[in-house]
Design a protein around this motif. Structure first.
Motif, PDB file in Angstrom:
ATOM      1  N   ASP A 217     -14.013  18.216 -22.994  1.00 29.58           N
ATOM      2  CA  ASP A 217     -15.072  17.854 -22.054  1.00 29.58           C
ATOM      3  C   ASP A 217     -16.373  17.638 -22.844  1.00 29.58           C
ATOM      4  O   ASP A 217     -16.489  18.086 -23.977  1.00 29.58           O
ATOM      5  N   GLY A 231     -21.687  19.075 -14.874  1.00 27.44           N
ATOM      6  CA  GLY A 231     -20.274  19.310 -14.542  1.00 27.44           C
ATOM      7  C   GLY A 231     -19.342  18.669 -15.553  1.00 27.44           C
ATOM      8  O   GLY A 231     -18.149  18.979 -15.594  1.00 27.44           O
ATOM      9  N   PHE A 277      -6.634  26.544 -15.883  1.00 24.38           N
ATOM     10  CA  PHE A 277      -7.380  25.768 -16.874  1.00 24.38           C
ATOM     11  C   PHE A 277      -8.072  26.791 -17.763  1.00 24.38           C
ATOM     12  O   PHE A 277      -8.913  27.553 -17.301  1.00 24.38           O
ATOM     13  N   ASN A 293     -10.462  28.513 -15.215  1.00 26.55           N
ATOM     14  CA  ASN A 293     -10.719  27.849 -13.937  1.00 26.55           C
ATOM     15  C   ASN A 293      -9.363  27.716 -13.254  1.00 26.55           C
ATOM     16  O   ASN A 293      -8.327  27.672 -13.927  1.00 26.55           O
ATOM     17  N   ARG A 295      -7.986  25.356 -11.265  1.00 25.93           N
ATOM     18  CA  ARG A 295      -7.851  24.016 -10.692  1.00 25.93           C
ATOM     19  C   ARG A 295      -7.897  23.011 -11.821  1.00 25.93           C
ATOM     20  O   ARG A 295      -8.201  23.364 -12.962  1.00 25.93           O
ATOM     21  N   GLY A 297      -9.752  20.302 -13.967  1.00 22.66           N
ATOM     22  CA  GLY A 297     -11.154  20.052 -14.275  1.00 22.66           C
ATOM     23  C   GLY A 297     -11.543  18.657 -13.819  1.00 22.66           C
ATOM     24  O   GLY A 297     -10.688  17.795 -13.592  1.00 22.66           O
ATOM     25  N   ASP A 298     -12.829  18.453 -13.698  1.00 18.11           N
ATOM     26  CA  ASP A 298     -13.348  17.121 -13.396  1.00 18.11           C
ATOM     27  C   ASP A 298     -14.448  16.873 -14.418  1.00 18.11           C
ATOM     28  O   ASP A 298     -15.448  17.590 -14.399  1.00 18.11           O
ATOM     29  N   PRO A 299     -14.278  15.981 -15.373  1.00 18.56           N
ATOM     30  CA  PRO A 299     -13.396  14.822 -15.448  1.00 18.56           C
ATOM     31  C   PRO A 299     -12.078  14.989 -16.200  1.00 18.56           C
ATOM     32  O   PRO A 299     -11.408  13.984 -16.440  1.00 18.56           O
ATOM     33  N   GLU A 300     -11.650  16.209 -16.547  1.00 20.90           N
ATOM     34  CA  GLU A 300     -10.401  16.322 -17.308  1.00 20.90           C
ATOM     35  C   GLU A 300      -9.190  15.842 -16.500  1.00 20.90           C
ATOM     36  O   GLU A 300      -8.210  15.363 -17.067  1.00 20.90           O
TER      37      GLU A 300
HETATM   38  N1  GLY Z   1     -15.324  19.758 -16.379  1.00 22.67           N
HETATM   39  C1  GLY Z   1     -15.336  21.140 -16.216  1.00 22.67           C
HETATM   40  C2  GLY Z   1     -14.917  21.640 -14.897  1.00 22.67           C
HETATM   41  O1  GLY Z   1     -14.306  20.936 -14.116  1.00 22.67           O
HETATM   42  O2  GLY Z   1     -15.172  22.792 -14.625  1.00 22.67           O
END
Ligand code: GLY
Ligand code: AMP
Length: 434
Positions: A217, A231, A277, A293, A295, A297-300
């Motif tokens: 990220d 984020g 994650f 985490n 869930r 990730g966003d943007p992963e």
């Molecule tokens: N990109 C990190 C997150 O989704 O927490």
């Protein structure tokens, strides 16, 4: 097969696409994906249903009405609100951890306690609710850095990396006084580590884990990792041998981080089913856990979900039903993916909304590119900016160099007033050509 995806960002756009397409690149005729609430950009591809409020009850009203075969929850707030618990109580298969198991993300004190009990490598720490409780820890750390972390969810801002204990004490006082409200009335203090950061994702069925892949990220707003934390402004993956992430390394992470955590969670009566994650720091000898985490990730997610050609629907459905992961499940990506985030002016502190967006059609015309829509809404003449991260532009290719070229070419076709984009996504993994 009807699937409801809960959430409304780029991650949910990528999830909807992957679930609709199965193992291929075109939506399957036998799949119907509904995104709740989705957004105006996702709505050009999938049916979206708005929410009357961001509550579990509002989500359940739509879910029960849709009668899906499978629900997949994207963001942590809906996991924390108990959407998975409510679906399971209603007899609807739902992929993701229960609210109690989601505490691995929403409580850093719980996460550290589980990691310690499970023998997962992580920095030494103390949990405190008063400054006095921190003195012994701080006194023994005179000559090294200390990290101050709000225990609860603080929108990615609740961590301060301090050079010395005096600085740490000042931040600790502010945290405990409520800098992040109740989220920082309990604080985790831990040793400062150094090394490269790496996100590793695993699908978990309560007992076992299969690694989906590793990604990097880019959390800071500006190039060269400067500016405020966000984020995520872009990501690259799956990382492989060339980036120092071998299959043996990932198997080691599976055995020493994921599996012991699952065993410990199950022993506590909280079997973890969903995506776990692990945010790792790797100094070249020994990876260490910074955070979990619960869930994608966003943007992963936008990276990993387009990197392999496995149909996730039967896999997620099995986990949602409490069954084991399919035997022999492996994710062996053939392609490299780059994701570049296009953000609104003022992001992350105060994103400005309302600017008209042009160029989306041209941006997504390359077959290698997928533009995942996040903070957008419908204006009078097309889409307008409606949130911090507006698009996640994802591109796949044989090499990171090619994927990044495709992604930036698409990014350069998008326009709105005040657009923010990092120009150095993936530089750490670009193959150097002599
Ligand atoms: N990109 C990190 C997150 O989704 O927490
Ligand atoms: P976290 O939310 O716990 O992942 O922390 C956010 C960021 O703070 C991480 O991505 C790291 O860059 C940094 N960080 C967290 N814990 C540590 C640590 N123990 N040592 C050094 N940096 C850290």
């Amino acid at each position: 097969m009807k699937i409801v995806v809960v959430g409304g960002g780029g991650r949910e756009h990528a999830l909807a696409w992957r679930l609709a397409c199965g193992a291929g690149q075109r939506p399957r005729a036998d799949r119907c994906v509904v995104v709740v609430p989705g957004n105006a950009g996702i709505a050009s591809f999938f049916r979206c249903r708005g929410l009357s409020a961001a509550t579990c009850d509002a989500v359940m009203k739509v879910v029960v009405d849709e009668e899906p075969d499978l629900v997949v929850v994207g963001p942590e707030n809906f996991l924390d609100l108990g959407v998975v618990d409510a679906c399971l109580a209603a007899g609807i298969p739902c992929f993701g951890p229960t609210a109690a198991a989601a505490a691995l993300e929403s409580s850093k004190a719980f996460m550290k306690d589980v990691a310690r009990a499970a023998g997962v490598p992580t920095a030494d720490f103390v949990v405190v609710t008063e400054v006095a409780q921190a003195e012994a820890f701080l006194a023994s750390r005179r000559d090294r850095g200390v990290v101050v972390k709000a225990c609860g969810l603080a929108g990615g801002k609740g961590v301060v990396v301090c050079d010395d204990v005096d600085d740490a004490r000042l931040h600790l006082q502010e945290f405990l006084a409520g800098r992040f409200g109740d989220a920082s009335r309990t604080v985790v203090l831990e040793d400062r580590l150094s090394g490269a950061e790496l996100s590793v994702f695993a699908l978990c069925d309560g007992d076992d884990a299969v690694v989906l892949g590793a990604a990097r990220d880019h959390k800071r707003l500006y190039d060269d990792d400067t500016g405020p934390n966000t984020g995520g402004m872009g990501a690259v993956g799956p990382l492989g041998d060339e980036e120092g992430v071998s299959a043996a390394f990932l198997e080691d992470v599976r055995q020493r981080f994921f599996v012991p955590t699952l065993v410990e969670m199950k022993a506590r009566g909280l079997p973890f089913r969903g995506v776990l994650f692990a945010g790792l720091m790797f100094d070249g000898t020994q990876p260490s856990l910074l955070e979990f985490n619960v869930r994608f990730g966003d943007p992963e997610a936008e990276v990993l979900l387009s990197a392999f050609d496995v149909d996730l629907v039967p896999v997620l459905l099995a986990v949602a039903r409490g069954e084991p992961l399919p035997a022999g499940l492996r994710f062996e990506p053939k392609l490299k993916v780059a994701v570049v985030v296009v953000a609104a002016p003022g992001y992350p502190e105060a994103p400005e909304r309302g600017a008209p967006i042009t160029g989306l059609y041209r941006a997504q015309r390359q077959p290698e590119v997928q533009v995942c829509c996040a903070g957008v809404s419908a204006g009078s003449f097309g889409l307008v900016v409606d949130g911090g991260r507006v698009f996640a532009v994802s591109a796949r290719a044989q090499t990171f160099d090619a994927a990044l070229d495709f992604a930036y070419r698409a990014v350069d076709r998008l326009h709105f007033e005040g657009l923010q984009v990092r120009r150095d996504i993936g530089n750490s993994v670009r193959r150097r050509i002599a």
